[in-house]
Design a protein around this motif. Structure first.
Motif, PDB file in Angstrom:
ATOM      1  N   LYS A 117       0.885  -0.915  -0.160  1.00 35.28           N
ATOM      2  CA  LYS A 117      -0.357   0.218   0.077  1.00 35.28           C
ATOM      3  C   LYS A 117       0.807   1.189  -0.203  1.00 35.28           C
ATOM      4  CE  LYS A 117      -2.319  -1.684   3.394  1.00 35.28           C
ATOM      5  NZ  LYS A 117      -3.260  -1.914   4.684  1.00 35.28           N
ATOM      6  N   ALA A 118       1.197   1.406  -1.054  1.00 29.72           N
ATOM      7  CA  ALA A 118       2.189   3.069  -1.412  1.00 29.72           C
ATOM      8  C   ALA A 118       1.086   4.087  -1.709  1.00 29.72           C
ATOM      9  CB  ALA A 118       3.622   2.808  -2.812  1.00 29.72           C
ATOM     10  N   ASP A 119       2.013   4.895  -0.965  1.00 31.27           N
ATOM     11  CA  ASP A 119       1.220   6.479  -0.253  1.00 31.27           C
ATOM     12  C   ASP A 119       2.018   7.668  -2.055  1.00 31.27           C
ATOM     13  OD1 ASP A 119       2.587   6.934   1.120  1.00 31.27           O
ATOM     14  OD2 ASP A 119       0.648   7.646   2.479  1.00 31.27           O
ATOM     15  N   SER A 120       1.968   8.453  -1.892  1.00 30.17           N
ATOM     16  CA  SER A 120       3.098   9.483  -2.350  1.00 30.17           C
ATOM     17  C   SER A 120       4.575   9.965  -1.365  1.00 30.17           C
ATOM     18  CB  SER A 120       2.305  10.780  -2.245  1.00 30.17           C
ATOM     19  OG  SER A 120       1.995  11.291  -1.068  1.00 30.17           O
ATOM     20  N   LYS A 121       3.718   9.633   0.111  1.00 30.59           N
ATOM     21  CA  LYS A 121       5.497   9.574   0.785  1.00 30.59           C
ATOM     22  C   LYS A 121       6.145   7.850   0.536  1.00 30.59           C
ATOM     23  CE  LYS A 121       2.956  12.600   4.034  1.00 30.59           C
ATOM     24  NZ  LYS A 121       2.626  12.635   5.699  1.00 30.59           N
ATOM     25  N   THR A 122       6.079   7.050  -0.435  1.00 24.40           N
ATOM     26  CA  THR A 122       6.568   6.604  -0.064  1.00 24.40           C
ATOM     27  C   THR A 122       7.884   6.117  -1.060  1.00 24.40           C
ATOM     28  OG1 THR A 122       5.013   4.468   0.086  1.00 24.40           O
ATOM     29  CG2 THR A 122       6.931   3.245  -1.000  1.00 24.40           C
ATOM     30  N   GLU A 123       8.707   5.637  -0.257  1.00 22.81           N
ATOM     31  CA  GLU A 123       9.985   6.623  -1.380  1.00 22.81           C
ATOM     32  C   GLU A 123      11.105   4.790  -1.890  1.00 22.81           C
ATOM     33  OE1 GLU A 123      13.228   7.647   1.560  1.00 22.81           O
ATOM     34  OE2 GLU A 123      12.146   9.602   1.490  1.00 22.81           O
ATOM     35  N   HIS A 124      10.060   3.766  -1.378  1.00 15.42           N
ATOM     36  CA  HIS A 124      10.529   2.760  -2.170  1.00 15.42           C
ATOM     37  C   HIS A 124       9.467   2.180  -2.196  1.00 15.42           C
ATOM     38  CE1 HIS A 124      12.738  -0.738  -3.461  1.00 15.42           C
ATOM     39  NE2 HIS A 124      12.606  -1.618  -2.744  1.00 15.42           N
ATOM     40  N   LEU A 125       9.502   1.306  -3.542  1.00 14.73           N
ATOM     41  CA  LEU A 125       8.390  -0.303  -3.837  1.00 14.73           C
ATOM     42  C   LEU A 125       8.653  -1.084  -4.378  1.00 14.73           C
ATOM     43  CD1 LEU A 125       6.660   2.608  -6.922  1.00 14.73           C
ATOM     44  CD2 LEU A 125       5.995   2.235  -4.511  1.00 14.73           C
ATOM     45  N   GLY A 126       8.470  -1.772  -3.283  1.00 17.21           N
ATOM     46  CA  GLY A 126       9.356  -3.363  -2.661  1.00 17.21           C
ATOM     47  C   GLY A 126       7.575  -3.506  -3.372  1.00 17.21           C
ATOM     48  N   PHE A 127       7.676  -4.867  -4.161  1.00 19.22           N
ATOM     49  CA  PHE A 127       6.272  -5.074  -4.785  1.00 19.22           C
ATOM     50  C   PHE A 127       6.480  -6.838  -4.599  1.00 19.22           C
ATOM     51  CE2 PHE A 127       7.246  -1.962  -7.754  1.00 19.22           C
ATOM     52  CZ  PHE A 127       6.186  -1.539  -8.461  1.00 19.22           C
ATOM     53  N   GLY A 128       8.240  -6.646  -4.391  1.00 19.04           N
ATOM     54  CA  GLY A 128       7.751  -8.532  -3.567  1.00 19.04           C
ATOM     55  C   GLY A 128       7.461  -9.662  -4.476  1.00 19.04           C
ATOM     56  N   ASP A 129       6.411 -10.714  -4.117  1.00 20.98           N
ATOM     57  CA  ASP A 129       5.848 -11.444  -5.061  1.00 20.98           C
ATOM     58  C   ASP A 129       4.735 -10.890  -5.247  1.00 20.98           C
ATOM     59  OD1 ASP A 129       4.686 -11.416  -2.141  1.00 20.98           O
ATOM     60  OD2 ASP A 129       4.431 -13.888  -2.554  1.00 20.98           O
ATOM     61  N   ALA A 130       4.167  -9.507  -5.158  1.00 24.61           N
ATOM     62  CA  ALA A 130       2.942 -10.021  -5.943  1.00 24.61           C
ATOM     63  C   ALA A 130       3.285 -10.115  -8.232  1.00 24.61           C
ATOM     64  CB  ALA A 130       2.565  -7.936  -5.980  1.00 24.61           C
ATOM     65  N   ASP A 131       1.125 -10.091  -7.990  1.00 27.30           N
ATOM     66  CA  ASP A 131       0.915 -10.292  -9.353  1.00 27.30           C
ATOM     67  C   ASP A 131       0.752  -9.432  -9.632  1.00 27.30           C
ATOM     68  OD1 ASP A 131       1.134 -13.263  -8.783  1.00 27.30           O
ATOM     69  OD2 ASP A 131      -0.954 -13.200  -7.479  1.00 27.30           O
TER      70      ASP A 131
END
Length: 232
Positions: free
Chosen positions: A29-43
């Protein structure tokens, strides 16, 4: 299905609830303050962020080999860049100015009407769109999509917000609490023809985005809601 949410505002929260109701899992759950997008095992990733972050979000998902559907508007000057990036990475990307299933049927009704009215010079087409006061861009991406279909079937070369211009006029209104209303009007001296789509809440937009995510998660390429709904 494991879903990464890029944008966790009002739409993101509705998507989260509907996705959980359909048996999916939210892994980011990323918002405008999230610096690193860790997608992991997202489909799959669903982007309902902000115009200035959408391009970065979409490219990050593609780079992580995660199919992404985006409903963020206001960034389309970079659309071709995203398409090229997706193609070069053999990724999967789907953009829709509006994910509502009803709106996408409305797009097709508008296209057919535009074809029928294209040579009727006595009629003057115009577009009216109404949205809530929190909507940042004007006109809406949905209104622009509607305008493009009219332009393709008429002598117009562009749309405008200026009512005094000779281009296709879009009137954009912002009224508190309105999820989204779009009207196409063909007006003449003797009569008028009007088609309208009225959203009652945001759930239709969220559900359409989830349906698109379910459809694209195992595919490669650049798509639209026409592909999802097999229309047009």
């Amino acid at each position: 299905m494991k879903i990464a949410l890029l944008g966790y505002g009002r739409m993101g929260k509705i998507i989260e609830q509907l996705a959980l109701d359909r048996g999916h899992t939210i892994t980011l759950k990323a918002d405008s303050k999230t610096e690193h997008l860790g997608f992991g095992d997202a489909d799959v990733a669903i982007d309902f962020s902000l115009p200035h972050t959408a391009v970065k979000n979409i490219k990050s998902a593609i780079d992580a080999n995660v199919p992404v559907v985006s409903g963020t508007t206001g960034w389309l000057d970079n659309y071709n860049d995203i398409v090229d990036h997706c193609t070069s990475k053999n990724g999967a990307f789907l953009y829709a100015s509006n994910f509502s299933l009803g709106v996408n049927i409305f797009f097709e009704v508008n296209r057919v009407l535009a074809q029928l009215m294209g040579k009727q010079n006595d009629y003057q087409p115009s577009i009216e769109e109404i949205h809530h006061t929190q909507k940042l861009d004007a006109p809406s991406g949905t209104a622009i999509t509607l305008a493009e279909a009219i332009i393709e079937n008429s002598d117009y070369s562009n749309w405008t917000l200026d009512p005094n211009s000779k281009d296709l006029h879009i009137e954009a209104k912002r009224i508190e609490g309105v999820p989204g209303t779009h009207s196409i009007i063909y007006d003449s001296e003797v009569d008028s023809i009007e088609i309208k789509h009225t959203a009652h809440n945001r759930n239709g937009f969220a559900l359409g985005a989830i349906v698109a995510a379910e459809w694209i998660h195992d595919k490669k390429g650049v798509f639209s809601m026409k592909d999802v709904l097999n229309i047009g």
